[in-house]
Write a protein that holds these residues in place. Sequence first.
Motif, PDB file in Angstrom:
ATOM      1  N   PRO A   6     -36.669 -13.448  12.174  1.00 20.50           N
ATOM      2  CA  PRO A   6     -37.185 -14.338  11.258  1.00 20.50           C
ATOM      3  C   PRO A   6     -38.697 -14.192  11.108  1.00 20.50           C
ATOM      4  O   PRO A   6     -39.383 -14.073  12.045  1.00 20.50           O
ATOM      5  N   TYR A  52     -42.386 -15.223   9.490  1.00 22.82           N
ATOM      6  CA  TYR A  52     -43.272 -16.427   8.819  1.00 22.82           C
ATOM      7  C   TYR A  52     -44.442 -15.778   8.180  1.00 22.82           C
ATOM      8  O   TYR A  52     -45.207 -15.315   9.324  1.00 22.82           O
ATOM      9  N   GLN A  78     -36.991  -7.646   3.156  1.00 27.23           N
ATOM     10  CA  GLN A  78     -35.871  -8.182   3.919  1.00 27.23           C
ATOM     11  C   GLN A  78     -34.955  -7.030   4.069  1.00 27.23           C
ATOM     12  O   GLN A  78     -34.016  -6.995   5.317  1.00 27.23           O
ATOM     13  N   ASP A 110     -35.515 -11.970   7.549  1.00 33.30           N
ATOM     14  CA  ASP A 110     -35.392 -13.136   6.809  1.00 33.30           C
ATOM     15  C   ASP A 110     -36.657 -13.735   6.635  1.00 33.30           C
ATOM     16  O   ASP A 110     -37.741 -13.801   7.531  1.00 33.30           O
ATOM     17  N   PHE A 133     -39.749 -16.820   5.849  1.00 38.77           N
ATOM     18  CA  PHE A 133     -39.905 -18.066   5.616  1.00 38.77           C
ATOM     19  C   PHE A 133     -41.405 -18.574   5.434  1.00 38.77           C
ATOM     20  O   PHE A 133     -42.406 -17.558   5.879  1.00 38.77           O
TER      21      PHE A 133
END
Length: 877
Positions: free
Chosen positions: A757, A759, A773, A779, A781
Amino acid sequence: MELPKTFDPSGLDARWYAQWMQHRLFASVPDEREPYVVVIPPPNVTGVLHMGHCLNNTVQDVLVRRAHMLGYNVCWVPGTDHASIATEAKVVQMLRERGINKSQLSREEFLKYAWEWKEQYGGIILQQLQKLCCALDWNRVTFTMDADYYSSVIKVFIQLYRQGLIYRGLRMIHWDPQALTALSDEEVFYREVQGKLYHVRYRLDGVSDEGIVIATVRPETILGDTAICVHPDDDRYRHLIGTHAFVPLVNRRIPILADDYVDRSFGTGVLKVTPAHDMNDYQLGLKHGLEAVEVIGADGCMTAAAGAYAGMDRFAARKKIVADLEQQGLIVKVGDYTHKVGYSERSHAVVEPRLSQQWWVRMTELARPALAAVERGDIKFFPDRFVNLYRHWMEHIRDWCISRQLWWGHRIPAWYLPDGTVAVAEHADEAWQQLEEHARRSGFSRNDLKQDDDVLDTWFSSWLWPLEVFHGISRPGNEEFRYYYPTHALVTAPEIIFFWVARMIMAGYAFAGERPFREVYFTGIVRDKIGRKMSKSLGNSPDLLELLDRYGADAVRFGILISSPAGNDLLFDEKLIEQGRNFNNKIWNALRLVKGWQPAEDGTDRLTWLQNRRAVQWFERRLQRYLHFCQSAYAAYDLYEVLKQTYSLIWEDFCSWYLEMVKPVGTHIVDRYAYSQTITFFEQLMQVLHPFMPCITEEVYRLLQPRQEGEFLLRTQWPRAADSVEEDEEDALLVRLVTALRDHRNRHQIKPRERLPVYLDASLSEGAQALVQKLAHADLFRREQAPPQATVLLVGTLEVRVGSSTPTNAEEERQRLLEELNYTRGFLEVTRKKLSNEKFLAHAREEVVARERSKARDAEEKIRLLTARLEALSAGG
């Protein structure tokens, strides 16, 4: 067709070279296109291919192949030099093995053997150039003793003689006692030798003191002394000026003279003068009217004038003379002394200064326009530092000794009558016409006419090379000469800048009124990995032919050029050839990957569509920046940097990044657009690599998709650089972000299947997000969604937070940030030093300087962010 798992170069070079030859890819005839002409520095017919040839001819081949692809009518002329001294030595050796002595043969008989040797061995080096895959026009092979070439050399000699620029005179020359021939200044190299300095006492005439002591490194020449010189202002010896002394061992009475040439600080400040055996002593002899007594003969043995030492080898005589001087108490002292000794460039024998009747060229007048051409920039040198070396030599040029006491070569076109009267003419009949009236008055007949026995210096023929390969002298004004001359580029080694380059420029202006070439690129000298010049005696010169057999031409060419910064000596290591072999394998594996794909019959999902188009945009810009770089780098002959950038473009940008971007996951079906673009990119990459590695590129190009008969890379058009290339910050961020995330995964030992994840606040396009990705298995965010325990990464000046199922160790994180901070500070210091260097700012390209300034700004910002993050970490944030 299924491709082998590993690339095998065996047989590839010969197969493709045969096809290129069959389709006459290297042949040139004049047409409406602009010519691009290169003449090979003709190797000696005695030669075999070595690493220096490999470097020189690979550089030429790179230039020539690219010129083909730029649309020029390319003509690269091969040939060989007759190499008088080296070839005659080979023939004498062959005769000796057959039990024949040269002295037993007439000139005509010897030359029959010489031509026999040339026909049997003289073409070997040209055949070996084919193993290197050189794109030479084999219809134009030239030899410096071909009939037309021979006549051009004779014609030039006669022309210069009639212009008063060639003369015959008795002068001090360098003599090779092994090859038994005169040498020019440039054919002598000097080596520091540890010798002895002998202080010898000369008895004074009519004076009862200890005598006068003279220091010498060559006691064997004492026997030829005809004077002693002291400095007129030297108080130690002023009272002896005008008196006489006796030469030790031979008791010749000689004068003591005053001359300000004498170096009072050397030895005892007294100079023995031996006009027959020292260049400077000869000048003193002329000045003071001294006799020249020759005590060392042409064969390096002592002459009858040496008395009891007659017939001894000069070095054996030295030992005997020193022993005799010691026995008579005339050696005052002996000390170690390091001095420079001249050696023959061809035979490596110690040369002897010797008085000899030779033929000379007056060089000052010929040098003037040749120097002006380089200083005006009509002929450009790369690197340009060689202009100063060239200027110094041309401004201090000496007359050129062009006669050699050999039989193999261009025989001097001079005929003599018994009384020494000379005629210079193309043949004996013409000479007799000039001399007939004088001969009849003097009682001589036609049978008394004898041609000069000497031949011309090899360089006297090779200075005509760019002119006569197109018959510019033997057939003046012919169509090919008008079309191909002047040539474009000369690639050569700096050690023959005087032997050959300067003289070719002189010849071009003297005999064609035009420069012989537009540009000269000086390669470096090939050295081993610890910096020693390669030589058989050191055993550090690899067998080039064996390397070609083992690795193939492509890998060898790569290895020699990747170690060769422009104009600098190169440190060769076989590991660089292994790197070339690995590069072959990388390209081959990329081909196998792409050939395993199948273009989709229908469309693809939107995310893949965006991802692949973004990948294509990314690589297209990389390729365009490379093509723009190539334009300036090729113009500057920076082939080392071109190859480095090509290597990086293919290995890193194409194989490691682009193919990973577009590679289908879990299938062999790929988006049709991405497949088409990938094939196009692959073809373009093979085009730009082709000049360096012609065989694997031709193989891959042929296998990428079906080709027509006669369709070769050399006949394709060099990829066109767009007028401008947009800088895209997202391109760089994409790579740096993926790299940082991969490093984070490895550092924290996060399993490959676990998605990261991530950010961040960066505004990435949808296509770029999809690539991040895919490549980082992540992923994405918004940054504000990051959990408090997320790890902070700095990607350039962008702050990125990464979540993980594994909690972050605060101390390890602090250490990592400190290491990164220290590295960035060091990087900034280096960049600032570079930007404060006036030479760098003056000579670097504008875009290079701008890039360094941008790096400095980014480093400053990164230091600020790292410092802030460390402070936050210390505060528990």
